[in-house]
Design a protein around this motif. Structure first.
Motif, PDB file in Angstrom:
ATOM      1  N   VAL A  40      39.571  54.912  12.831  1.00  0.00           N
ATOM      2  CA  VAL A  40      40.649  54.625  11.879  1.00  0.00           C
ATOM      3  C   VAL A  40      40.947  53.134  11.832  1.00  0.00           C
ATOM      4  CG1 VAL A  40      43.113  54.953  11.413  1.00  0.00           C
ATOM      5  CG2 VAL A  40      41.705  56.913  12.026  1.00  0.00           C
ATOM      6  N   ALA A  41      41.068  52.495  12.990  1.00  0.00           N
ATOM      7  CA  ALA A  41      41.396  51.068  13.026  1.00  0.00           C
ATOM      8  C   ALA A  41      40.308  50.223  12.390  1.00  0.00           C
ATOM      9  CB  ALA A  41      41.646  50.629  14.469  1.00  0.00           C
ATOM     10  N   GLY A  42      39.054  50.529  12.701  1.00  0.00           N
ATOM     11  CA  GLY A  42      37.963  49.757  12.127  1.00  0.00           C
ATOM     12  C   GLY A  42      37.865  49.915  10.620  1.00  0.00           C
ATOM     13  N   THR A  43      38.065  51.135  10.126  1.00  0.00           N
ATOM     14  CA  THR A  43      38.021  51.362   8.685  1.00  0.00           C
ATOM     15  C   THR A  43      39.178  50.674   7.991  1.00  0.00           C
ATOM     16  OG1 THR A  43      37.004  53.524   9.101  1.00  0.00           O
ATOM     17  CG2 THR A  43      37.895  53.139   6.907  1.00  0.00           C
ATOM     18  N   ARG A  44      40.323  50.691   8.634  1.00  0.00           N
ATOM     19  CA  ARG A  44      41.491  50.015   8.054  1.00  0.00           C
ATOM     20  C   ARG A  44      41.221  48.531   7.856  1.00  0.00           C
ATOM     21  NH1 ARG A  44      46.535  48.810  11.817  1.00  0.00           N
ATOM     22  NH2 ARG A  44      47.656  50.665  11.118  1.00  0.00           N
TER      23      ARG A  44
END
Length: 402
Positions: free
Chosen positions: A98-102
């Motif tokens: 989630v963090a990387g995609t954000r």
């Protein structure tokens, strides 16, 4: 002396005038950004809603009933898009988390899109549109525009880019609007731009109609293929968009002033009438105000968001040059009396909003009231264009190219 002439005198000295004027105009946005960033209020909550919804859907759970701990470390807004939209993000979440995609979304899409919109709103050169009016209109925006990371802001930038980078063909624009409508059906309103073209009326109607029909078909296809969670999507869409978050446009105005709820049949009917008035006004301005091609682009890109009944923060950036264009038209064909009256109303109305922001005066709903001003100004400017046409029998000559 009209208000623009006064502003030009006051901003003649670059440092003491121009810089101070711009600083005052951007203050409502910048000060709000400082508070939101330092307190982490609503930061990236919209893209977090999409990513959390996608993560939840990947586990075959409903993205419309997310458990508070389903996505630890983020505070997402309610997920309101179709299930198919969430599925697009699942491969990225599996690969990057989630963090990387954000942060991929922020770096690759959100930041470039925001810079493009700001450039078009404030920095792109237009022959007759005065920067003072543009910065005054910018004061109407909210800080939420730039921190919530809504995909809508990115899509507005894509639609704009399709017209800027492909000025001689409308196929990229058509494809982009249809793609955006899969995420937000309200983007179909961008097809109204065809009604503002400098071509015969029958051609405008034809170009608009077949694309609108195709767009409705695309949305219908999204509904028919929404799968197991389709009913939950439609229920959430209705409760959030029409009941809890009515925006800052027509629905907010009727709700605040006349206490007509956004989800009522009456308000939907009134909204349809409002949109029709805005489109007809835009057509009159385009037809009889002598706009050049760049100005027609500004007209269309600003009119469409403004006429959207559920106008939200991230929809407003392109209204900034649009409002300045309306004042340009007033000065061009309105005569001294109209230019005097409307310029002072424009400056004092927006100026009071800046003062109210400094005073933390919450009684003055700055952004909704400014959108009301721009909507009324659209109708008045159209009336001026009609009167000019009746008086002279011909549209004003187009400005000479620089």
């Amino acid at each position: 002396m009209d208000a623009l002439s006064v502003l030009r005198r006051l901003t003649r000295i670059p440092v003491l005038g121009c810089v101070v004027f711009i600083a005052l105009c951007v203050w409502p946005v910048v000060s709000g950004l400082y508070v939101m960033i330092t307190h982490h209020h609503w930061m990236l909550m919209d893209i977090d809603a999409v990513l959390c919804g996608a993560k939840t859907l990947a586990k075959n759970h409903s993205p419309y009933a997310i458990h508070p701990r389903a996505c630890d470390g983020i505070r997402p807004a309610a997920y309101v898009y179709a299930p198919q939209v969430a599925r697009l993000f699942i491969p990225f979440i599996k690969a990057l988390g989630v963090a990387g995609t954000r942060w991929l979304f922020v770096a690759v899409l959100l930041v470039p899109a925001t810079l493009l919109l700001l450039w078009f709103a404030l920095a792109k050169r237009f022959q007759d549109i005065d920067y003072r009016y543009r910065f005054l209109a910018f004061s109407a925006l909210t800080s939420m525009t730039f921190v919530c990371a809504n995909v809508g802001l990115v899509m507005h930038a894509f639609v704009l880019a399709s017209l800027l980078f492909f000025p001689k063909t409308r196929w990229p624009f058509t494809a982009m609007v249809l793609a955006c409508a899969c995420v937000k059906p309200t983007f179909l309103a961008y097809f109204a731009i065809f009604l503002l073209d400098d071509v015969p009326l029958w051609r405008r109607g034809f170009d608009f109609t077949w694309r609108a029909i195709l767009g409705v078909g695309v949305v219908w296809l999204m509904v028919k293929t929404d799968g197991h969670f389709g009913k939950a999507w439609q229920s959430t869409l209705h409760s959030v968009t029409l009941a809890r978050q009515v925006g800052m446009g027509w629905f907010e105005l009727t709700n605040f002033v006349f206490h007509v709820p956004g989800k009522s049949t009456l308000n939907v009917e009134l909204a349809a009438g409002f949109m029709a008035v805005m489109v007809l006004s835009g057509m009159a301005i385009a037809q009889w105000s002598g706009l050049d091609r760049d100005e027609r682009l500004v007209l269309g890109m600003g009119l469409v968001p403004l006429m959207t009944p559920r106008l939200l923060d991230y929809d407003m950036v392109l209204i900034v040059p649009y409002a300045a264009l309306l004042m340009t038209v007033v000065h061009r064909i309105g005569g001294k009396v109209a230019a005097f009256l409307l310029s002072w109303i424009f400056v004092l109305w927006l100026g009071y909003g800046i003062v109210a922001n400094f005073r933390h005066d919450t009684a003055w709903h700055r952004t909704p009231m400014d959108m009301l001003l721009f909507g009324c100004l659209t109708g008045v400017t159209a009336l001026i264009a009609v009167i000019y046409r009746l008086r002279t029998g011909k549209p004003v000559a187009e400005p000479e190219p620089a």
